[in-house]
Design an enzyme around this catalytic site. Sequence first.
Site, PDB file in Angstrom:
ATOM      1  N   ARG A 173       1.187  -0.593  -0.017  1.00 56.55           N
ATOM      2  CA  ARG A 173       0.090  -0.209  -0.382  1.00 56.55           C
ATOM      3  C   ARG A 173       0.878   1.298  -0.984  1.00 56.55           C
ATOM      4  O   ARG A 173       1.513   1.496   1.538  1.00 56.55           O
ATOM      5  CB  ARG A 173      -0.672  -0.490   0.724  1.00 56.55           C
ATOM      6  CG  ARG A 173      -1.262   1.646   0.995  1.00 56.55           C
ATOM      7  CD  ARG A 173      -3.041   1.225   2.174  1.00 56.55           C
ATOM      8  NE  ARG A 173      -2.873   1.197   3.455  1.00 56.55           N
ATOM      9  CZ  ARG A 173      -3.596   1.691   4.230  1.00 56.55           C
ATOM     10  NH1 ARG A 173      -5.023   2.136   4.005  1.00 56.55           N
ATOM     11  NH2 ARG A 173      -3.147   1.709   5.814  1.00 56.55           N
ATOM     12  N   ASP A 458      -4.391   3.585  14.337  1.00 56.85           N
ATOM     13  CA  ASP A 458      -3.275   3.904  12.825  1.00 56.85           C
ATOM     14  C   ASP A 458      -3.865   5.250  12.678  1.00 56.85           C
ATOM     15  O   ASP A 458      -4.429   6.043  13.612  1.00 56.85           O
ATOM     16  CB  ASP A 458      -3.262   2.958  11.461  1.00 56.85           C
ATOM     17  CG  ASP A 458      -4.256   2.483  10.872  1.00 56.85           C
ATOM     18  OD1 ASP A 458      -5.666   3.370  11.493  1.00 56.85           O
ATOM     19  OD2 ASP A 458      -4.254   2.134  10.006  1.00 56.85           O
TER      20      ASP A 458
END
Length: 562
Positions: A173, A458
């Site tokens: 990613r 996150d």
Amino acid sequence: MFASTTEVTVNGITLRGHQVPGQRKILTLEALEFLAHLHRKFESRRRDLLADRQEVKAKISRGWTPDYPEETRSIREDDTWQVAPLAPGLNYRQVEITGPVDRKMTVNALNSGAMGWMADFEDSSTPAWENVVGGQVNMYDAIRRQIDFTTEAGKRYHLDPDPQDRIPTINVRPRGLHLTEDHVLVDGEPISGSLMDFGLYFFHNAKELISRSRGPYFYLSKLEHYREARWWNDVFCAAQDYLRIDRGTIRATVLMETITAAFQMEEILYELREHAAGLNAGRWDYIFSIIKMFRDRGPEFVLPDRAQVTMTAPMMRAYTDQLVRACHRRGASAIGGMAAQIPNRKDPKAHKAALEKVHEDKLREANDGFDGSWVAHPDLVPIAMEAFGEVLGTCPHQIRTQKRTDVTPDAAALLDVGATEGEITEAGIRLNIDVGIRYMESWLRGTGAAAIHGLMEDAATAEISRSQIWQWIDAGAHARTSEVGDARKVTRAWVQEMVEEVFTELSRTDGDRFDDARDLFVASALAEQFPAFLTVPAYEQCLSATAQRREEPTRAFAEAAA
């Protein structure tokens, strides 16, 4: 040539990052010339796309409500088109583990027993230069099965022996389109973080992956419009042509992380169709996007405490049901969201509760038609596999069997924020403050995935924490206090008081970054104007090459004084 700690410019490419172990095999002149090729070809369009995002947000603020685009009706109504067939290694994706690209996580992910690993340069990675370059070193070594890691205490991590070479399929990613990497300049301009992460990984590993019966596979994050998918598709074509690799070798799974993209799922698959692998329900960023895009539209778009915004809320059900329908209608994989629970073997009760929550979440996704899902910890892999096995049996996916013809695309359902049950509480505000500051402190120290209060946090969850506070203040919302029947208007002054109270309760250590973390969090949560992303100013102020140079004289003075 490019291993120096001083600034070097060759062929219009400037490298100004300090030296990172292993960078000589990554930051080669050939690789950087490839990045420069992509930058010169696509940077202008990237900026145009970011400008388009600003215009869409301005329209929403003026009262416009997103809907399915009329100009793409023919794409949605055409039943004949399909995405490319499932690629090698992407046929069986029931459990994928996710996490940052540090060396320890890389080894643990590859030993986890999951079918796939989402190697994350984005929300769970701090974009410090050593992480950006070191992550590419780790990917290079992992693909070639030459990775290990030894801690300072002497504990060694290495790949488990497997004669059948069944390590998880890697999906990288890259950073989102809004982020730049200012340690690498092309013709004096910082390169896109997206092109930096994608380009280095693809350049060094595409042919090696093909030789191992895999391919260069990616997750694409934070897309807001089908034109952004078109941009990525053109990037893929240009990259494959540059290395003389067949078009369609690259495959990408797009994270549905924004409310505007939720109205364009099929269009996004269509734009990427020869490179499309599926869509993923990026639930936390999706919630953040709803708050961000409708933050100034009044009480009807105000959500309760983040812990109360579950996947069973009507707007979240509409989002996931329509995602599965879009994917399976077009032959793509539908991948579920993150299980953020962290097992705790030292606390049997908490450990059992975490496993039960994950099993329940993954069983719901499997019954909804998803073909796989994410977990954040190796201990959760067998739990998720068990849940999907209960529904799928020996079938690798549900693309052909769960068409979700019972689902009708419904714009109003996607925006039914007011139907989310719950309330705003003082405890919820304090938790947002606590999590936001703790996460940013971890981020500033270089760790982008942090275990906080039993959950893996996150950047996406930190964004929810600070954006909820901003919206509650702006909307004049009231929060239930600890006093029975009492509610208090959420104001900047009250939140500032709670920030100081929460801050004094934190456990401090020498060298921590809590002071900086508090300042960054307050600036993003209490500012008059809403910053689009928390991590952008944090990067510019603390991690960029420019920021590092600002610190060098101060650091040198301090060292001399000592």
